[in-house]
Write a protein that holds these residues in place. Structure first.
Motif, PDB file in Angstrom:
ATOM      1  N   THR A  66       0.695  -1.559   0.222  1.00  0.00           N
ATOM      2  CA  THR A  66      -0.015  -0.227   0.312  1.00  0.00           C
ATOM      3  C   THR A  66       0.849   1.357   0.067  1.00  0.00           C
ATOM      4  N   ARG A  68       3.637   4.015  -0.870  1.00  0.00           N
ATOM      5  CA  ARG A  68       3.546   4.462  -2.365  1.00  0.00           C
ATOM      6  C   ARG A  68       5.043   5.578  -2.396  1.00  0.00           C
ATOM      7  N   THR A  69       5.054   6.374  -0.784  1.00  0.00           N
ATOM      8  CA  THR A  69       6.055   7.567  -1.427  1.00  0.00           C
ATOM      9  C   THR A  69       6.904   6.761   0.086  1.00  0.00           C
ATOM     10  N   ARG A 109      10.239   1.084  -7.658  1.00  0.00           N
ATOM     11  CA  ARG A 109       8.632   1.166  -7.159  1.00  0.00           C
ATOM     12  C   ARG A 109       8.235   2.233  -5.904  1.00  0.00           C
ATOM     13  N   PHE A 110       9.061   2.939  -5.281  1.00  0.00           N
ATOM     14  CA  PHE A 110       8.370   3.998  -4.982  1.00  0.00           C
ATOM     15  C   PHE A 110       8.466   4.958  -5.380  1.00  0.00           C
ATOM     16  N   ASP A 120       4.684   7.903   2.692  1.00  0.00           N
ATOM     17  CA  ASP A 120       4.356   7.128   4.031  1.00  0.00           C
ATOM     18  C   ASP A 120       5.332   5.864   4.541  1.00  0.00           C
TER      19      ASP A 120
END
Length: 284
Positions: A66, A68-69, A109-110, A120
């Motif tokens: 879940t 993202r950052t 990915r992030f 996050d």
């Protein structure tokens, strides 16, 4: 002209052959797992006891899915590691190399952000121990290796003495402090695959990117980074590791990878401080 090196060209099956030969020759530094008590928790870590690398790790794949950052904190030096080498600037070089590898790795990915408040997930790492390289022996190894490259089809392995190593721990937590990933990691240099560099932190610097790759891969995949066959790096990782502009501006704080300059320097035994400079954030 770049020389043909046994350490670079291994057609017989990636890691198995070097591990076998290293175990026979005894040319491997042993670095124990240690804790610097910088992690929120050490519970639930799965042990990995490899021939060249030891680790304990934990990942929460559902929660990582879940995210993202990500914000990468500058890698810290533990009091124990600070006592192991003479120059704080060289310790900073190792710490910065870890931060840079983490930043480049999670970018697969992030989205890496510049402010902790916007993230996050927050990643921080601590150098637990630096096992110093014997710079004199490393210099002799370099001279022998370069000399052999002119008369033999392959260069001789590095002398199996005075090898250094690195121990690091890191974790990734949410803004409310929930631990989604953690790792305690230790690895020693070996006489076949680690270039001899005339510096107390020569081996620790070379191993810094190995830790950064392992930890970032665990966060990106949500599972162990210690199984499976090696994969080709992503285009963004390849570009960044060759000294190109990183995918995210936030990674610039750790400086750009020295790329081919560092590769050539390693072949010639140059200290990492000659080919790489610590990022501005790490110098503060």
């Amino acid at each position: 002209m770049l020389r043909l090196s046994l350490r670079r060209h291994r057609p017989f099956g990636a890691a198995l052959f070097p591990c076998l030969v290293v175990s026979i020759l005894g040319g491997c530094a042993s670095v124990p797992l240690e804790q610097a008590n910088s992690l929120a928790s050490y519970e639930g870590l799965t042990p990995v006891d490899g021939r060249l690398r030891k680790a304990k790790y934990k990942a929460v794949p559902g929660d990582l899915g879940t995210i993202r950052t990500v914000y990468i904190e500058p890698t810290q030096i533990s009091p124990t590691a600070a006592l192991s080498t003479q120059k704080s600037s060289e310790q900073a070089l190792v710490a910065n190399a870890i931060s840079r590898a983490l930043c480049i790795g999670v970018s697969d990915r992030f989205a890496v952000v510049e402010r902790k408040a916007d993230a996050d997930l927050i990643v921080h790492a601590t150098v637990v121990r630096i096992v110093p390289t014997n710079a004199t022996v490393a210099g002799v190894s370099t001279v022998a290796s370069l000399g052999s490259s002119f008369v033999l089809p392959v260069s001789v392995p590095r002398l199996p003495f005075g090898l250094g190593g690195l121990a690091v721990e890191a974790e990734a937590t949410t803004r409310d402090g929930k631990q989604l990933g953690a790792m305690v990691w230790a690895k020693g240099a070996n006489s076949l695959t680690t270039d001899a560099r005339v510096s107390q932190v020569g081996d620790a610097y070379s191993l810094a990117s190995s830790f950064g790759n392992d930890f970032s891969k665990m966060l990106v995949t949500g599972k162990t980074p210690f199984k499976g066959l090696p994969k080709l790096p992503s285009p963004q990782k390849l570009k960044s590791n060759l000294g190109g502009k990183p995918k995210y501006l936030a990674c610039e704080r750790f400086g750009r990878a020295p790329g081919l300059k560092n590769f050539a320097g390693a072949q010639l035994g140059m200290p990492p401080s000659w080919t790489d400079k610590a990022g501005a954030e790490q110098k503060r």
